[in-house]
Design an enzyme around this catalytic site. Structure first.
Site, PDB file in Angstrom:
ATOM      1  N   GLU A 130      43.502  37.917  34.837  1.00  0.00           N
ATOM      2  CA  GLU A 130      42.834  36.670  35.422  1.00  0.00           C
ATOM      3  C   GLU A 130      41.520  36.687  34.964  1.00  0.00           C
ATOM      4  O   GLU A 130      41.009  35.299  35.009  1.00  0.00           O
ATOM      5  CB  GLU A 130      43.155  36.736  36.954  1.00  0.00           C
ATOM      6  CG  GLU A 130      44.484  36.794  37.242  1.00  0.00           C
ATOM      7  CD  GLU A 130      44.673  36.289  38.904  1.00  0.00           C
ATOM      8  OE1 GLU A 130      43.702  35.756  39.315  1.00  0.00           O
ATOM      9  OE2 GLU A 130      45.416  36.760  39.461  1.00  0.00           O
ATOM     10  N   TYR A 152      37.528  35.761  42.837  1.00  0.00           N
ATOM     11  CA  TYR A 152      38.028  37.025  42.607  1.00  0.00           C
ATOM     12  C   TYR A 152      38.128  37.460  41.064  1.00  0.00           C
ATOM     13  O   TYR A 152      37.715  38.424  40.724  1.00  0.00           O
ATOM     14  CB  TYR A 152      39.805  37.235  43.122  1.00  0.00           C
ATOM     15  CG  TYR A 152      40.714  38.130  42.273  1.00  0.00           C
ATOM     16  CD1 TYR A 152      40.746  39.395  42.897  1.00  0.00           C
ATOM     17  CD2 TYR A 152      41.631  37.756  41.530  1.00  0.00           C
ATOM     18  CE1 TYR A 152      41.119  40.447  42.240  1.00  0.00           C
ATOM     19  CE2 TYR A 152      42.476  38.726  40.856  1.00  0.00           C
ATOM     20  CZ  TYR A 152      42.219  40.281  41.387  1.00  0.00           C
ATOM     21  OH  TYR A 152      42.974  41.267  40.644  1.00  0.00           O
TER      22      TYR A 152
END
Ligand code: NAD
Ligand code: TYD
Length: 346
Positions: A130, A152
């Site tokens: 990610e 995140y």
């Protein structure tokens, strides 16, 4: 991948999903001593390690990776560190991100500083695909720029870059792994696959964000653990290793497969308002780790079927996790989502 060359291995976050599977894997591969340091947040669960209670060489320490004295005590005598400890759920980072910065950035920094002073032969920072941000076409290579798009992912990118800086600046033998979306036994029921399975087992529907055409590359936890062990044993300090499985599936397809595995119909799939800033696709090029000899072994359909059966057989593990504080989180995250089509709000 035999792991016999280390005296004592520190696994942070070892009471979480991938960490607990990894500790079990380490002992299967011949590790001598493993220390787990875990804060036991809502995501950490000592029950994930219950089968290792009598394992010779295993020690559990409850503590925070952002606490230098707890880290120094846990790291004593260790010659390798694998840092899994993190706040890991994108939806929670969108609701409240402070803990993500504290653990994923500051906590990683404390581990790196302590390792520098203690002296270790390997430091594996477990990062994520990610950090590249969404990749609409093609596959990310390790040298690609990092463009994280949610708190995140940004906090993981910070920890990942700090770790690499400690190699460049001080020669700390750091290796970074950037793994794909992982699934399998012991994953917290807040994540998409276990949430979907357990919701159906509770008589609720699967909440699919937006059009459900976002793609993830699903990596079985055992394949992910094997890959991290390859990096630990054979990786080159200062290097980054992508870990993908080549199992790209749109979320809607995954939801349909889960519904079918439980003998239900698609009426149990409910489209709800999309996640803000929802990355459409992640995809990594894994050729570097494949050159170390690793390849994924578990086909997605078989891994998913096995995972569904595991959640069916382990209600005693996940039912308590969906009660209490989780129920409040569920209400906060999903209660505000408008139903886009089909079914009633969960
Ligand atoms: P998880 O949320 O299941 O477990 C995280 C663990 O870290 C928990 O046991 C928790 O108690 C512990 N922890 C949290 N804050 C801590 C702190 N300050 N000090 C000590 N322990 C703390 O997470 P997971 O899915 O097992 O992910 C593990 C690692 O792998 C994370 O770093 C994550 O970013 C990375 N990762 C996960 C995936 C995935 O799909 N799950 C994919 C790629 C990378
Ligand atoms: P998730 O398991 O949260 O992992 P990540 O956001 O780190 O990829 O979500 C996987 C995919 O499933 C992601 O595209 C978001 C989507 N999703 C839903 O559609 N509904 C849900 O309830 C959840 C939790 C995720």
């Amino acid at each position: 991948m035999e792991i016999t060359g280390f005296r004592r291995i520190l696994v942070t976050g070892g009471a979480g999903f991938i960490g607990s599977n990894f500790v079990r894997y380490l002992f299967e591969q011949g590790a001598h001593e493993v220390v787990v340091l875990d804060k036991l947040t809502y995501a950490g669960n000592i029950a994930n390690l219950a089968d290792l209670a009598d394992q010779p060489g295993f020690r559990f320490v409850q503590g925070d990776i952002a606490d230098p004295s707890a880290v120094a005590a846990a790291m004593d005598g260790c010659d390798a560190i694998i840092n899994f400890a993190a706040e890991t759920h994108v939806d929670r980072s969108l609701l409240e991100s402070a803990a993500f910065i504290r653990t994923n950035v500051h906590g990683t920094h404390v581990l790196l500083e302590t390792a520098l002073h203690t002296g270790v032969s390997r430091f594996v920072q477990v990062s994520t695909d990610e950090v590249y941000g969404e990749v609409l076409a093609g596959r990310s290579r390790e040298s690609d720029p990092l463009r994280p798009r949610n708190p995140y992912a940004a906090s993981k990118a910070s920890g990942d870059l700090l770790a690499l800086a400690y190699h460049a600046s001080y020669g700390l033998p750091v290796m970074v792994t950037r793994g794909a979306n992982t699934y399998g036994p012991y994953q917290h029921p807040e994540k998409f696959i276990p949430l979907s399975v357990t919701n159906l087992l509770e008589g609720r529907s699967i909440p699919v964000y937006g059009d459900g055409r976002q793609q993830r590359d699903w990596l079985h936890v055992r394949d992910h653990c094997r890959a991290i062990a390859f990096v630990l044993a054979r990786g080159e300090p200062g290097q980054v290793y992508n870990i993908g499985a080549g199992n790209h599936r749109p979320n809607l397809e995954v939801a349909r497969a889960i519904v079918r595995l439980l003998g239900l119909t698609e009426e149990w799939i409910q489209h709800v308002t999309d996640r803000p800033g929802h990355d459409r696709r992640y995809a990594v090029d894994s050729s570097r780790i494949e050159s170390l000899g690793w390849a994924p072994e578990i086909p997605f359909e078989a891994g998913l079927a096995e995972t569904v059966r595991w959640y069916e057989a382990h209600r005693d593990w996940w039912v308590p996790l969906k009660a209490g504080q989780f129920a409040d989180y569920y209400h906060r995250n999903y209660g505000s989502r408008v139903v886009l089509s089909g079914g009633s709000e969960t």
